[in-house]
Structure formats: structure tokens, C-alpha cells
Design a protein around this motif. Structure first.
Motif, mmCIF file in Angstrom:
data_model
loop_
_atom_site.group_PDB
_atom_site.id
_atom_site.type_symbol
_atom_site.label_atom_id
_atom_site.label_comp_id
_atom_site.label_asym_id
_atom_site.label_seq_id
_atom_site.Cartn_x
_atom_site.Cartn_y
_atom_site.Cartn_z
ATOM 1 N N TYR A 192 -0.056 2.583 -11.781
ATOM 2 C CA TYR A 192 -1.260 3.134 -12.407
ATOM 3 C C TYR A 192 -2.488 2.247 -12.239
ATOM 4 C CZ TYR A 192 0.777 7.272 -14.481
ATOM 5 O OH TYR A 192 1.347 8.504 -14.651
ATOM 6 N N ASN A 242 -4.789 4.257 -10.076
ATOM 7 C CA ASN A 242 -5.109 5.599 -10.548
ATOM 8 C C ASN A 242 -6.623 5.778 -10.677
ATOM 9 O OD1 ASN A 242 -5.021 8.151 -11.616
ATOM 10 N ND2 ASN A 242 -4.469 7.465 -13.689
ATOM 11 N N GLY A 258 -8.346 6.755 -14.446
ATOM 12 C CA GLY A 258 -8.749 5.829 -15.506
ATOM 13 C C GLY A 258 -7.826 5.797 -16.695
ATOM 14 N N THR A 259 -6.706 6.507 -16.632
ATOM 15 C CA THR A 259 -5.741 6.503 -17.728
ATOM 16 C C THR A 259 -4.352 6.220 -17.165
ATOM 17 O OG1 THR A 259 -5.218 8.870 -17.582
ATOM 18 C CG2 THR A 259 -7.100 8.228 -18.964
ATOM 19 N N MET A 260 -3.405 5.992 -18.092
ATOM 20 C CA MET A 260 -2.026 5.755 -17.688
ATOM 21 C C MET A 260 -1.149 6.959 -18.005
ATOM 22 S SD MET A 260 -1.428 1.730 -18.664
ATOM 23 C CE MET A 260 0.223 1.770 -17.933
ATOM 24 N N TYR A 261 -1.752 8.151 -17.989
ATOM 25 C CA TYR A 261 -1.000 9.359 -18.307
ATOM 26 C C TYR A 261 -0.885 10.275 -17.089
ATOM 27 C CZ TYR A 261 -1.998 7.708 -23.017
ATOM 28 O OH TYR A 261 -2.091 6.943 -24.149
ATOM 29 N N ASN A 262 -2.008 10.581 -16.450
ATOM 30 C CA ASN A 262 -2.000 11.493 -15.305
ATOM 31 C C ASN A 262 -2.567 10.764 -14.091
ATOM 32 O OD1 ASN A 262 -1.056 13.754 -16.824
ATOM 33 N ND2 ASN A 262 -3.133 13.967 -17.656
ATOM 34 N N ILE A 322 -7.016 0.697 -23.820
ATOM 35 C CA ILE A 322 -6.389 0.744 -22.506
ATOM 36 C C ILE A 322 -7.459 0.771 -21.419
ATOM 37 C CG2 ILE A 322 -4.932 2.107 -20.960
ATOM 38 C CD1 ILE A 322 -3.444 3.109 -23.392
ATOM 39 N N SER A 323 -7.370 -0.177 -20.498
ATOM 40 C CA SER A 323 -8.253 -0.229 -19.339
ATOM 41 C C SER A 323 -7.414 -0.606 -18.135
ATOM 42 C CB SER A 323 -9.377 -1.254 -19.553
ATOM 43 O OG SER A 323 -10.130 -1.406 -18.366
ATOM 44 N N LEU A 324 -7.642 0.072 -17.028
ATOM 45 C CA LEU A 324 -6.843 -0.192 -15.835
ATOM 46 C C LEU A 324 -7.233 -1.508 -15.176
ATOM 47 C CD1 LEU A 324 -6.381 3.320 -14.232
ATOM 48 C CD2 LEU A 324 -5.027 2.132 -15.952
#
Length: 267
Positions: A30, A33, A36-40, A229-231
Motif C-alpha cells: 500500500y 497506492n 492515499g488509503t490502506m483500504y482500496n 494514517i498517511s502512506l
């Protein structure tokens, strides 16, 4: 005869490795990604890495972390080797076991207790919290690790090697530099790399002894994670993971080279 590993044992081993490494690979995945999120996962991007390298403050923190790790590992290795040599020279078993027990206190003690103790000590002595307080604390908890890595190699060394060198007229300095240190070189490298990784990974002790205007990666990642949460965290953690793998590979090749040299000498 070599015992064959049962399929159940192999499956259990694979399960353990999956549990250990799956969160790391999830984090690495991720970090690319674009969403910008850890979901999609929306698409592949290197923007988080570009943003990471454009952050001057974070680059300074990376430099601080590397300098602290390298200096503490180097100094603790020197002191740890001298300490292991001193413990090796102790003849009385009870005295040697007592010294080893004292050496292991910093390893078995909780990091929170160690960090609080260093904080109280530096405050009482008047050392300003910052670079030097972090460096001194990292040296202190790395020395016992180096001792534990070097001492077994000293125990493996046959006393006849030292006796033979002295019979041939070698001075104490030559015995140390020509016989003892080459023999325990694998333990010295192991102690150095262990001290280096412990310093890079340490959070609890560093959190107590760091001051305003100075930070390390572990403390900074903790601060970033608390904000949300930040990538960027994923990208930074990925680079740290790759750097750790690089250290392991370097250590592996050094140990293999030392084993080949020792094998050649024995032949």
C-alpha cells in the motif's frame, strides 16, 4: 542420518512465516497506492516516495538516526570487545557469573524502565536531552549485546593457541592482534550489526531521552502515526525494511567469508 521434516512441520513453519511477514508486505504493497488509503488499491504510484524525499526535515531525521546508529554501534563494539576480553580473563567461576549477570541486566530489563532511568540520570547530571543523551543511552544498552556476541567466540578458542603464540615469542599485543582478534572476528561483526539494528529499531529508550529539536526515525514514525494514517509512513517503513535486509545480506556474506578463511587455515 538426517531427519526428514514432516509435511505438518513444513506447513506450521510456513504459517509462522506468513503471520510474521504478511503485515510487512501489506504495508509495502500500500506504499504504492495512489488512493492515499490502506483500504482500496486504486493504482500504482511513487508519489509517496517522492514526497518523502522532498521532506527536508525528515531527511535530517534519517541522517540523525544513521549517525546515532553507526556511532553507538562502533563505540559499543569497541567497549564490548574489551569487556568480553576482561570477562574471559576472570578465573573464578562465581565472579564471572556475577559479572555476566550484571551485564545482562540491561538486556532483560524493560525498555520503559531503562529509558526512565537514563532520563533521571541525565537530568541529575545536567546533560541536555538531545543528540548526546540519545547516543550515550544507545551505547549503554548496546554494550551487553556485543559482549554476549563476542564472549562465546572467546570460549570456543583453545588456550593452546595463546600458549603456542607465547612460546614462539609473541608479545601480549601480538597475541591480541594476531591470534585473539582474528579468531573472534565473526563475533565482533555479529555484535556490531546487532548493536546497529537495535539502535535503528529502538523507540522506548529514545522516546525518554530525546529532546526538543532532535528526533530519530522511530520517534518520528510514532508521531506521524498518531496524527492519522498517511502512506508516507508506509514508504518510510518500506525503506527501513529494505535497509534492514541489506544489513542482513552484508552480515551473511561477511560470515561466509570468515568461515571460508577459517576453513582454509584449518586445512
Amino acid at each position: 542420518m538426517e531427519r526428514k521434516i514432516s509435511p505438518l512441520a513444513k506447513l506450521f513453519l510456513l504459517l509462522i512465516f506468513f503471520i510474521l511477514y504478511a503485515p510487512i508486505f501489506f504495508l509495502v504493497f500500500y506504499s504504492f497506492n495512489s488512493g492515499g488509503t490502506m483500504y482500496n488499491f486504486e493504482g500504482f504510484t511513487l508519489d509517496w516516495y517522492r514526497e518523502l524525499f522532498q521532506d527536508t526535515r525528515l531527511l535530517i531525521i534519517v541522517l540523525n538516526t544513521l549517525v546515532i546508529a553507526l556511532l553507538s554501534a562502533l563505540i559499543s563494539t569497541i567497549i564490548g570487545v574489551l569487556g568480553a576480553l576482561s570477562i574471559y580473563q576472570v578465573k573464578k567461576r562465581r565472579a564471572k557469573n556475577t559479572i555476566l549477570s550484571l551485564n545482562n541486566v540491561l538486556i532483560v530489563s524493560p525498555d520503559v524502565i531503562i529509558g526512565a532511568s537514563f532520563l533521571i540520570l541525565f537530568t541529575m547530571v545536567g546533560i541536555k536531552l538531545g543528540f548526546y543523551s540519545v547516543l550515550l543511552s544507545h551505547i549503554a544498552f548496546s554494550i551487553p549485546i556485543v559482549v554476549l556476541m563476542v564472549l562465546p567466540k572467546l570460549m570456543e578458542m583453545s588456550p593452546t593457541l595463546i600458549d603456542a603464540a607465547r612460546d614462539l615469542g609473541a608479545s601480549s599485543f601480538n597475541v591480541l592482534t594476531k591470534v585473539i582478534l582474528p579468531f573472534i572476528t565473526p563475533g565482533i561483526f555479529a555484535g556490531f550489526f546487532m548493536a546497529l539494528t537495535y539502535s535503528l529499531d529502538d523507540f522506548a529508550v529514545t522516546f525518554f531521552v530525546t529532546g526538543n529539536g532532535f528526533s530519530t526515525l522511530s520517534v518520528e514514525i510514532y508521531s506521524l502515526a498518531r496524527r492519522g494514517i498517511s502512506l508516507n509512513i508506509n514508504a518510510l517503513s518500506t525503506l527501513l525494511f529494505l535497509f534492514t535486509i541489506l544489513l542482513v545480506v552484508i552480515y551473511y556474506f561477511i560470515t561466509q567469508r570468515n568461515k571460508a578463511q577459517v576453513g582454509g587455515i584449518r586445512k
